[in-house]
Design a protein around this motif. Structure first.
Motif, short mmCIF file in Angstrom:
data_model
loop_
_atom_site.label_atom_id
_atom_site.label_comp_id
_atom_site.label_asym_id
_atom_site.label_seq_id
_atom_site.Cartn_x
_atom_site.Cartn_y
_atom_site.Cartn_z
N SER A 1 -11.69 7.97 -6.05
CA SER A 1 -10.97 7.90 -4.77
C SER A 1 -11.93 7.74 -3.60
CB SER A 1 -10.11 9.15 -4.58
OG SER A 1 -10.92 10.29 -4.34
N SER B 1 -9.26 1.02 1.30
CA SER B 1 -7.91 0.95 1.87
C SER B 1 -7.96 0.95 3.39
CB SER B 1 -7.08 2.13 1.35
OG SER B 1 -5.81 2.15 1.97
N SER C 1 2.08 1.68 -3.62
CA SER C 1 0.96 2.20 -4.40
C SER C 1 0.73 3.69 -4.11
CB SER C 1 -0.31 1.40 -4.07
OG SER C 1 -1.46 2.02 -4.62
N SER C 2 0.84 4.07 -2.84
CA SER C 2 0.63 5.47 -2.46
C SER C 2 1.69 6.39 -3.06
CB SER C 2 0.63 5.60 -0.94
OG SER C 2 -0.45 4.89 -0.37
N PHE D 1 2.20 6.78 6.74
CA PHE D 1 1.44 7.43 5.67
C PHE D 1 1.58 8.94 5.76
CE2 PHE D 1 -0.67 3.36 5.05
CZ PHE D 1 -0.88 3.37 3.69
N SER E 1 0.02 1.57 -10.28
CA SER E 1 -0.53 1.36 -8.95
C SER E 1 -1.48 0.17 -8.93
CB SER E 1 -1.26 2.62 -8.47
OG SER E 1 -1.89 2.40 -7.23
N ASP F 1 -8.22 2.15 -9.57
CA ASP F 1 -7.00 2.64 -10.22
C ASP F 1 -7.01 2.38 -11.72
OD1 ASP F 1 -6.07 3.59 -7.86
OD2 ASP F 1 -4.48 2.12 -7.58
N GLN G 1 0.70 9.44 -5.40
CA GLN G 1 1.10 10.80 -5.05
C GLN G 1 1.84 11.48 -6.20
OE1 GLN G 1 0.67 12.89 -2.17
NE2 GLN G 1 -0.97 11.40 -1.99
N ILE H 1 0.83 -1.20 0.00
CA ILE H 1 0.00 0.00 0.00
C ILE H 1 0.87 1.25 0.00
CG2 ILE H 1 -0.35 0.57 2.43
CD1 ILE H 1 -3.16 0.00 -0.09
N GLN I 1 -10.44 4.90 -1.25
CA GLN I 1 -9.86 5.27 0.04
C GLN I 1 -10.49 4.53 1.23
OE1 GLN I 1 -10.98 7.38 2.72
NE2 GLN I 1 -8.98 7.54 3.73
#
Length: 416
Positions: free
Chosen positions: A123, A130, A25-26, A150, A188, A90, A30, A22, A127
């Motif tokens: 998202s 997640s 992926s973040s 994070f 991602s 994604d 970003q 994760i 989100q």
């Protein structure tokens, strides 16, 4: 595997396959988000000769979906298998980016708004999914440490993101910048395939007609929990304060400090660097401090720092206070995220997130929209003092729940 059987030191956290995946992926997301944000901002500014209405539409495209889709996305996130939901979100984001890229290429430049709009919608489904997986795969005593990681990642991109986005747009132009976003979203999705299986079955056909009931249940769940109710109030107060401060930062630079508008980037970079350090500090001490205390510390520090920034006419003092504020700000984000995870049952965490998140964003957008009128009526010192008072009230909201313990039946962890 019971959470008490899992190692709780930092090395075991980094060995967590879910967290490794994760975080990677973040990082990719970003990169895409910052490149997108600055490409669209700079392109629209150039295309419209800095038309404030056209530029403000960018924020509308980014934030409006949160009001409409956060509740819906949170409900569906609790109904669908989260790993599959995140991968599909994604993939659909990547496809939508390339479709919009084609329309831009053939002359419809206004389509740039769709890039932010569609991504923001998806998202709202990804989100909360997640968050569900985070609760499922990370031991309760490691939740705050995980959230601190994070927060550190977000802080890194607060420093590097503007430079990266500006560089790619200035060097390669709009179409390449949008294409970069599409590629990183696709990457991602491929990375998320590595996520461990969640073993959360999608809801059966027999209950698929109960969407409205489940939707309402999310609001009822928050209202019946004193901790989540107080957290919602803190969200509202923090959102109002953050919106005012963000909207008027430029005037702090030009009017209180007497510097050019370009100096704002240094305030943001100092703040972002401090957030990175603060996130690392919280990660070390997270297990020893209850999330309510973390949140209260962050709000109190935000109160004093915001008020001082409004009154200061000294560049060294303002930069120092911005650093101190950034150092403590991760306490707010980490405290809030941890409280949502600890006080929400795994079956409803998506809906709880969907109820609380719009409270913060909604109040932030409202206060940003009124910031101009406030500036016409009051001095910057008075406005920032009021924003500091809102932070302080948010800290006081935490007092009645400061000693409450999270329910034991709300957390289940599996081996990853």
């Amino acid at each position: 595997m019971n959470r008490h059987e899992k190692g709780t030191n930092a090395s075991s956290l980094f060995r967590n396959r879910f967290l490794q995946t994760i975080l990677l992926s973040s990082v990719l997301l970003q990169i895409g988000i910052w490149v997108r944000n600055f490409a669209i901002l700079l392109y629209v500014a150039e295309r419209t000769n800095n038309d404030p209405y056209a530029i403000s539409l960018i924020s509308v495209a980014e934030f409006a979906p949160i009001f409409v889709f956060s509740f819906i996305g949170g409900t569906f996130a609790d109904r669908w298998r989260p790993k599959r939901t995140m991968i599909w979100c994604d993939l659909l984001s990547a496809v939508s980016v390339f479709v919009v890229l084609l329309t831009i290429h053939y002359g419809s430049w206004q389509s740039v708004y769709l890039v932010a709009f569609i991504s923001a919608i998806l998202s709202q489904f990804s989100q909360p999914s997640s968050m569900r997986l985070f609760k499922y795969h990370v031991a309760e005593e490691q939740l705050q440490q995980g959230m601190a990681l994070f927060q550190s990642l977000m802080a890194i991109f607060m420093v590097l993101g503007p430079m990266l986005g500006t560089f790619i747009y200035s060097t390669f132009g709009l179409e390449t910048s949008i294409a970069v976003m599409g590629v990183v979203f696709l990457l991602s999705a491929l990375v998320l395939i590595r996520l461990p299986e969640d073993n959360m079955e999608a809801q059966t056909a027999a209950v698929k007609g109960q969407f409205r009931k489940e939707f309402i249940e999310g609001f009822r769940y928050v209202w019946q929990s004193q901790v989540l109710r107080m957290l919602g109030l803190a969200f509202i107060l923090a959102g109002l304060a953050v919106g005012i401060a963000q909207a008027l930062n430029l005037f702090i630079v030009t009017e209180r400090l007497g510097r050019s508008k370009e100096f704002l980037q240094y305030l943001l970079m100092v703040n972002g660097a401090a957030m990175l350090i603060g996130g690392g500090i919280v990660a070390v001490f997270a297990k020893r401090v209850p999330p309510q205390v973390l949140l209260a510390i962050g709000m109190i520090a935000g109160a004093f720092c915001t008020a001082i920034v409004g009154y200061s006419t000294s560049v060294p003092l303002t930069l120092t206070v911005q650093f101190l504020n950034g150092l403590v700000f991760p306490c707010i984000h980490i405290g809030i995220s941890t409280m949502i995870l600890k006080w929400s049952h795994a079956s409803i965490v998506g809906r709880v997130n969907g109820v609380l998140n719009p409270m913060f964003v909604g109040m932030m957008v409202i206060s940003m929209s009124f910031a101009g009128a406030l500036k016409d009526a009051f001095s910057l010192s008075t406005i920032y003092g009021g924003a500091g008072l809102l932070f302080l009230l948010g800290a006081l909201v935490m007092v009645p729940i400061m000693n409450q313990k999270a329910p034991n039946n709300a957390h289940t962890v599996v081996e990853t």
